[in-house]
Design a protein around this motif. Structure first.
Motif, PDB file in Angstrom:
ATOM      1  N   VAL A 157      53.072  32.402  33.643  1.00 14.42           N
ATOM      2  CA  VAL A 157      52.374  32.395  34.926  1.00 14.42           C
ATOM      3  C   VAL A 157      50.866  32.285  34.666  1.00 14.42           C
ATOM      4  N   LEU A 158      50.220  31.398  35.419  1.00 19.11           N
ATOM      5  CA  LEU A 158      48.762  31.274  35.368  1.00 19.11           C
ATOM      6  C   LEU A 158      48.226  31.543  36.763  1.00 19.11           C
ATOM      7  N   GLY A 159      47.312  32.496  36.885  1.00 21.86           N
ATOM      8  CA  GLY A 159      46.662  32.777  38.156  1.00 21.86           C
ATOM      9  C   GLY A 159      45.164  32.633  38.023  1.00 21.86           C
ATOM     10  N   LEU A 160      44.542  31.941  38.981  1.00 21.61           N
ATOM     11  CA  LEU A 160      43.101  31.720  38.942  1.00 21.61           C
ATOM     12  C   LEU A 160      42.479  32.161  40.255  1.00 21.61           C
ATOM     13  N   THR A 161      41.341  32.849  40.161  1.00 24.48           N
ATOM     14  CA  THR A 161      40.604  33.286  41.336  1.00 24.48           C
ATOM     15  C   THR A 161      39.124  33.294  40.990  1.00 24.48           C
ATOM     16  N   PHE A 162      38.272  33.891  41.854  1.00 26.77           N
ATOM     17  CA  PHE A 162      36.836  33.716  41.667  1.00 26.77           C
ATOM     18  C   PHE A 162      36.121  34.881  41.015  1.00 26.77           C
ATOM     19  N   THR A 163      36.602  36.092  41.199  1.00 23.84           N
ATOM     20  CA  THR A 163      35.892  37.242  40.641  1.00 23.84           C
ATOM     21  C   THR A 163      36.796  38.003  39.688  1.00 23.84           C
ATOM     22  N   ARG A 164      36.172  38.765  38.792  1.00 22.40           N
ATOM     23  CA  ARG A 164      36.958  39.562  37.844  1.00 22.40           C
ATOM     24  C   ARG A 164      37.761  40.638  38.562  1.00 22.40           C
ATOM     25  N   LYS A 165      37.181  41.195  39.629  1.00 18.38           N
ATOM     26  CA  LYS A 165      37.903  42.200  40.404  1.00 18.38           C
ATOM     27  C   LYS A 165      39.165  41.611  41.022  1.00 18.38           C
ATOM     28  N   ALA A 166      39.029  40.420  41.640  1.00 22.86           N
ATOM     29  CA  ALA A 166      40.193  39.760  42.238  1.00 22.86           C
ATOM     30  C   ALA A 166      41.209  39.380  41.166  1.00 22.86           C
ATOM     31  N   ALA A 167      40.727  38.977  39.992  1.00 20.40           N
ATOM     32  CA  ALA A 167      41.646  38.627  38.905  1.00 20.40           C
ATOM     33  C   ALA A 167      42.453  39.845  38.474  1.00 20.40           C
ATOM     34  N   GLY A 168      41.805  41.028  38.398  1.00 19.36           N
ATOM     35  CA  GLY A 168      42.526  42.239  38.037  1.00 19.36           C
ATOM     36  C   GLY A 168      43.579  42.597  39.061  1.00 19.36           C
ATOM     37  N   GLN A 169      43.249  42.457  40.343  1.00 21.62           N
ATOM     38  CA  GLN A 169      44.219  42.746  41.396  1.00 21.62           C
ATOM     39  C   GLN A 169      45.390  41.780  41.347  1.00 21.62           C
ATOM     40  N   LEU A 170      45.104  40.497  41.159  1.00 21.92           N
ATOM     41  CA  LEU A 170      46.170  39.506  41.100  1.00 21.92           C
ATOM     42  C   LEU A 170      47.069  39.733  39.890  1.00 21.92           C
ATOM     43  N   ALA A 171      46.473  40.101  38.760  1.00 22.67           N
ATOM     44  CA  ALA A 171      47.267  40.353  37.554  1.00 22.67           C
ATOM     45  C   ALA A 171      48.241  41.513  37.779  1.00 22.67           C
ATOM     46  N   ARG A 172      47.756  42.569  38.421  1.00 18.98           N
ATOM     47  CA  ARG A 172      48.639  43.709  38.692  1.00 18.98           C
ATOM     48  C   ARG A 172      49.790  43.309  39.609  1.00 18.98           C
ATOM     49  N   ARG A 173      49.507  42.507  40.616  1.00 17.32           N
ATOM     50  CA  ARG A 173      50.556  42.089  41.543  1.00 17.32           C
ATOM     51  C   ARG A 173      51.587  41.195  40.847  1.00 17.32           C
ATOM     52  N   VAL A 174      51.119  40.282  40.024  1.00 17.42           N
ATOM     53  CA  VAL A 174      52.047  39.397  39.317  1.00 17.42           C
ATOM     54  C   VAL A 174      52.949  40.200  38.383  1.00 17.42           C
ATOM     55  N   ARG A 175      52.352  41.139  37.643  1.00 19.87           N
ATOM     56  CA  ARG A 175      53.158  41.943  36.715  1.00 19.87           C
ATOM     57  C   ARG A 175      54.175  42.802  37.462  1.00 19.87           C
ATOM     58  N   SER A 176      53.773  43.356  38.607  1.00 17.88           N
ATOM     59  CA  SER A 176      54.717  44.195  39.358  1.00 17.88           C
ATOM     60  C   SER A 176      55.872  43.366  39.902  1.00 17.88           C
ATOM     61  N   ARG A 177      55.590  42.129  40.338  1.00 18.07           N
ATOM     62  CA  ARG A 177      56.670  41.263  40.850  1.00 18.07           C
ATOM     63  C   ARG A 177      57.606  40.832  39.718  1.00 18.07           C
ATOM     64  N   LEU A 178      57.054  40.565  38.570  1.00 14.63           N
ATOM     65  CA  LEU A 178      57.905  40.209  37.432  1.00 14.63           C
ATOM     66  C   LEU A 178      58.787  41.391  37.032  1.00 14.63           C
ATOM     67  N   ALA A 179      58.239  42.597  37.094  1.00 14.73           N
ATOM     68  CA  ALA A 179      59.036  43.781  36.772  1.00 14.73           C
ATOM     69  C   ALA A 179      60.171  43.968  37.769  1.00 14.73           C
ATOM     70  N   LEU A 180      59.893  43.704  39.049  1.00 15.83           N
ATOM     71  CA  LEU A 180      60.945  43.807  40.063  1.00 15.83           C
ATOM     72  C   LEU A 180      62.056  42.793  39.813  1.00 15.83           C
ATOM     73  N   LEU A 181      61.660  41.579  39.440  1.00 12.67           N
ATOM     74  CA  LEU A 181      62.671  40.565  39.136  1.00 12.67           C
ATOM     75  C   LEU A 181      63.505  40.967  37.925  1.00 12.67           C
ATOM     76  N   ALA A 182      62.855  41.557  36.932  1.00 15.63           N
ATOM     77  CA  ALA A 182      63.589  42.006  35.748  1.00 15.63           C
ATOM     78  C   ALA A 182      64.554  43.127  36.112  1.00 15.63           C
ATOM     79  N   ASP A 183      64.100  44.062  36.958  1.00 12.47           N
ATOM     80  CA  ASP A 183      64.976  45.163  37.375  1.00 12.47           C
ATOM     81  C   ASP A 183      66.184  44.653  38.150  1.00 12.47           C
ATOM     82  N   ALA A 184      65.993  43.561  38.872  1.00  9.52           N
ATOM     83  CA  ALA A 184      67.096  42.980  39.637  1.00  9.52           C
ATOM     84  C   ALA A 184      67.939  42.027  38.801  1.00  9.52           C
TER      85      ALA A 184
END
Length: 320
Positions: free
Chosen positions: A1-28
């Motif tokens: 997965v590659l995610g791109l945004t404009f600020t480091r803060k937004a990048a950190g938030q997006l990274a956390r969301r992507v990882r949490s969704r991947l974990a949910l998919l793994a749990d399922a």
């Protein structure tokens, strides 16, 4: 997965969301593990361009150890070039003001992938038109002040070309570059060397582009060359943006990149990419949205059609 945004803060938030969704998919049991192909890569657009430049810059003669100048370092370097320029400068502006103009024009050229050679003589055709065309009905023999001011501004830009070239030579000598040059290098790498896009598409099968309305022309060209053109029908690529929230127009961003997305990233058969409008506001009551829609009416009429926001089906009336 590659995610791109404009600020480091937004990048950190997006990274956390992507990882949490991947974990949910793994749990399922929809993925073989929480990290089946390595951690997702989430970065700012400029950081991504910097990585492209470090990995492939030698193809353009850019050394991997080229350093990125801070805004302060860049201004000081440009000021040094301006004050030490041996040629004549037909201006009454202070060195500080000339430095600001040089940097502003250099940024615009870089963001729009325009070379200084293309700007050098652009004022001459305008000068010929203004000074030689016959006057129109009820027009004085001499050009009016508005036209002369336009010609003076264009002539001044042409006069700055030598300083911009001198600044670029100084940067190359110091193995340094600025953000604009970095993004321009990324766009040239993406368009001139298709193998870079092929490598990235093998690595990233899901691409998320955030705040796409604030991408510049150079960023649009780079991203569409790397991931667009409909060359990979199995690539999952999504862009999110709001054209009336574009805030980086001063640095070359264009909200019209959003409608262009459908043709920059078409389906394999060449048809435009599908679009969805996120029109439902889940956090505002109907009265608040009515005021917001009224205030934003003018912005919605500008360049890109945007419909009014609507309340959630179960939205409460709200309290003052």
């Amino acid at each position: 997965v590659l995610g791109l945004t404009f600020t480091r803060k937004a990048a950190g938030q997006l990274a956390r969301r992507v990882r949490s969704r991947l974990a949910l998919l793994a749990d399922a049991a929809m993925l073989p593990g929480p990290d089946p192909v390595g951690s997702p890569t989430v970065a700012t657009y400029h950081a991504f361009a910097g990585q492209l430049q470090r990995d492939h810059g030698l193809l353009l003669g850019i050394e991997p150890h080229t350093r990125l100048l801070s805004e302060t370092e860049r201004w000081q370097l440009a000021h040094d070039v301006v004050t030490g320029y041996p040629g004549a400068l037909p201006t009454r502006r202070t060195p500080q003001r000339v430095t600001d103009l040089v940097l502003r024009l250099a940024d615009q050229l870089a963001e729009h992938l325009v070379d200084t050679a293309e700007l050098r003589d652009t004022h001459r055709e305008l000068e010929q038109l203004i000074l030689t065309l016959p006057p129109g009905p009820r027009q004085r023999a001499a050009p009016n002040q508005q036209l002369l001011a336009l010609l003076a501004a264009q002539t001044e830009r042409s006069d700055l070309v030598e300083l911009i070239d001198a600044l670029h030579r100084r940067m190359r000598a110091d193995n340094a570059m600025d953000f604009g040059a970095q993004m321009g290098a990324a766009a040239r790498l993406a368009t001139r060397f298709p193998q870079i896009g092929e490598e990235l598409r093998r690595t990233y099968r899901v691409v998320l582009l955030d705040e796409y309305q604030d991408t510049s022309h150079a960023q649009r060209i780079a991203l569409s060359a790397l991931f667009g053109g409909g060359v990979d029908g199995a690539l999952a690529l999504t862009a999110v943006g709001d054209p009336i929230q574009s805030i980086y127009g001063w640095r070359g961003a264009s909200a019209t990149n959003l409608p262009r997305f459908t043709t920059d990233f078409p389906l394999p058969d060449g048809s435009p990419a599908p679009t969805l409008e996120l029109r439902t506001s889940w956090r505002n009551p109907p009265t608040t949205l009515a005021v917001a829609n009224a205030v934003a009416a003018e912005a919605r009429r500008r360049a890109v059609e945007v419909h009014q926001l609507r309340p959630a089906p179960n939205a409460q009336i709200g309290r003052a």
